[in-house]
Design a protein around this motif. Sequence first.
Motif, PDB file in Angstrom:
ATOM      1  N   ARG A 163       2.964  12.357  -4.194  1.00 44.12           N
ATOM      2  CA  ARG A 163       1.822  11.887  -5.065  1.00 44.12           C
ATOM      3  C   ARG A 163       2.131  10.632  -5.596  1.00 44.12           C
ATOM      4  O   ARG A 163       1.161   9.766  -5.511  1.00 44.12           O
ATOM      5  N   GLU A 164       3.351  10.244  -5.730  1.00 41.64           N
ATOM      6  CA  GLU A 164       3.607   9.048  -6.269  1.00 41.64           C
ATOM      7  C   GLU A 164       3.222   7.886  -5.118  1.00 41.64           C
ATOM      8  O   GLU A 164       2.870   6.796  -5.379  1.00 41.64           O
ATOM      9  N   ARG A 165       3.637   8.305  -3.988  1.00 39.51           N
ATOM     10  CA  ARG A 165       3.604   7.251  -2.748  1.00 39.51           C
ATOM     11  C   ARG A 165       1.812   7.226  -2.570  1.00 39.51           C
ATOM     12  O   ARG A 165       1.471   5.978  -2.498  1.00 39.51           O
ATOM     13  N   THR A 166       1.366   8.096  -2.789  1.00 37.19           N
ATOM     14  CA  THR A 166      -0.370   8.049  -2.819  1.00 37.19           C
ATOM     15  C   THR A 166      -0.672   6.859  -3.645  1.00 37.19           C
ATOM     16  O   THR A 166      -1.623   6.381  -3.308  1.00 37.19           O
ATOM     17  N   ARG A 167      -0.474   7.239  -4.940  1.00 31.46           N
ATOM     18  CA  ARG A 167      -0.831   6.477  -5.949  1.00 31.46           C
ATOM     19  C   ARG A 167      -0.322   4.934  -5.857  1.00 31.46           C
ATOM     20  O   ARG A 167      -1.379   4.099  -5.874  1.00 31.46           O
ATOM     21  N   GLN A 168       0.764   4.779  -5.416  1.00 27.82           N
ATOM     22  CA  GLN A 168       1.065   3.328  -4.642  1.00 27.82           C
ATOM     23  C   GLN A 168       0.305   2.508  -3.770  1.00 27.82           C
ATOM     24  O   GLN A 168      -0.200   1.615  -3.793  1.00 27.82           O
ATOM     25  N   VAL A 169       0.011   3.512  -2.841  1.00 28.70           N
ATOM     26  CA  VAL A 169      -0.804   2.933  -1.716  1.00 28.70           C
ATOM     27  C   VAL A 169      -2.336   2.791  -2.117  1.00 28.70           C
ATOM     28  O   VAL A 169      -2.831   1.830  -1.751  1.00 28.70           O
ATOM     29  N   SER A 170      -2.780   3.749  -3.091  1.00 35.30           N
ATOM     30  CA  SER A 170      -4.013   3.394  -3.528  1.00 35.30           C
ATOM     31  C   SER A 170      -4.085   1.879  -4.226  1.00 35.30           C
ATOM     32  O   SER A 170      -5.189   1.351  -4.199  1.00 35.30           O
ATOM     33  N   ARG A 171      -2.947   1.902  -5.148  1.00 36.00           N
ATOM     34  CA  ARG A 171      -3.055   0.379  -5.998  1.00 36.00           C
ATOM     35  C   ARG A 171      -2.828  -0.702  -5.015  1.00 36.00           C
ATOM     36  O   ARG A 171      -3.303  -1.545  -5.214  1.00 36.00           O
ATOM     37  N   ILE A 172      -2.122  -0.338  -3.956  1.00 33.14           N
ATOM     38  CA  ILE A 172      -2.155  -1.653  -2.932  1.00 33.14           C
ATOM     39  C   ILE A 172      -3.636  -1.942  -2.453  1.00 33.14           C
ATOM     40  O   ILE A 172      -3.865  -2.962  -2.255  1.00 33.14           O
ATOM     41  N   GLY A 173      -4.264  -0.712  -2.033  1.00 32.27           N
ATOM     42  CA  GLY A 173      -5.472  -1.146  -1.550  1.00 32.27           C
ATOM     43  C   GLY A 173      -6.557  -1.510  -2.292  1.00 32.27           C
ATOM     44  O   GLY A 173      -7.112  -2.650  -2.165  1.00 32.27           O
ATOM     45  N   ASN A 174      -6.265  -1.241  -3.803  1.00 28.49           N
ATOM     46  CA  ASN A 174      -7.395  -1.710  -4.937  1.00 28.49           C
ATOM     47  C   ASN A 174      -6.751  -3.430  -5.118  1.00 28.49           C
ATOM     48  O   ASN A 174      -7.989  -4.266  -5.174  1.00 28.49           O
ATOM     49  N   ASN A 175      -5.712  -3.685  -4.934  1.00 29.68           N
ATOM     50  CA  ASN A 175      -5.168  -5.300  -4.821  1.00 29.68           C
ATOM     51  C   ASN A 175      -5.768  -5.965  -3.899  1.00 29.68           C
ATOM     52  O   ASN A 175      -6.278  -6.958  -3.983  1.00 29.68           O
ATOM     53  N   LEU A 176      -5.967  -5.400  -2.649  1.00 32.32           N
ATOM     54  CA  LEU A 176      -6.217  -5.993  -1.351  1.00 32.32           C
ATOM     55  C   LEU A 176      -7.779  -6.089  -1.367  1.00 32.32           C
ATOM     56  O   LEU A 176      -8.449  -7.021  -1.249  1.00 32.32           O
ATOM     57  N   ASN A 177      -8.556  -5.414  -2.256  1.00 27.67           N
ATOM     58  CA  ASN A 177     -10.032  -5.394  -2.347  1.00 27.67           C
ATOM     59  C   ASN A 177     -10.312  -6.243  -3.366  1.00 27.67           C
ATOM     60  O   ASN A 177     -11.228  -7.240  -3.011  1.00 27.67           O
ATOM     61  N   GLN A 178      -9.631  -6.686  -4.359  1.00 27.41           N
ATOM     62  CA  GLN A 178      -9.688  -7.601  -5.376  1.00 27.41           C
ATOM     63  C   GLN A 178      -9.566  -8.906  -4.472  1.00 27.41           C
ATOM     64  O   GLN A 178     -10.446 -10.009  -4.923  1.00 27.41           O
TER      65      GLN A 178
END
Length: 87
Positions: free
Chosen positions: A55-70
């Motif tokens: 779950r924590e790994r999934t959260r981190q990958v999601s945050r990275i994706g959000n940063n890339l989108n920004q």
Amino acid sequence: MSAGRAVWVKVRASEAERAEWHAKARSAGLTLSDLVRRSVGRTRTWTVAHAEVERERTRQVSRIGNNLNQIARSGRIPTRGRSRPSR
């Protein structure tokens, strides 16, 4: 019944699920029992500790994706007469 396999395992399913499982087994050239054994044998199960790590790994990958989108949005090339955002 195969030698060494004298125990029955019962599973509740709807008629539609049962029909789907039988169709999958037939298309694979297997009995329903063989299909279930192979499927369960390939299934990965998680302990509570492993599930939390995942779950924590999934959260981190999601945050990275959000940063890339920004980053991608901030560097977007203007189209259709719009001016580039000022910085």
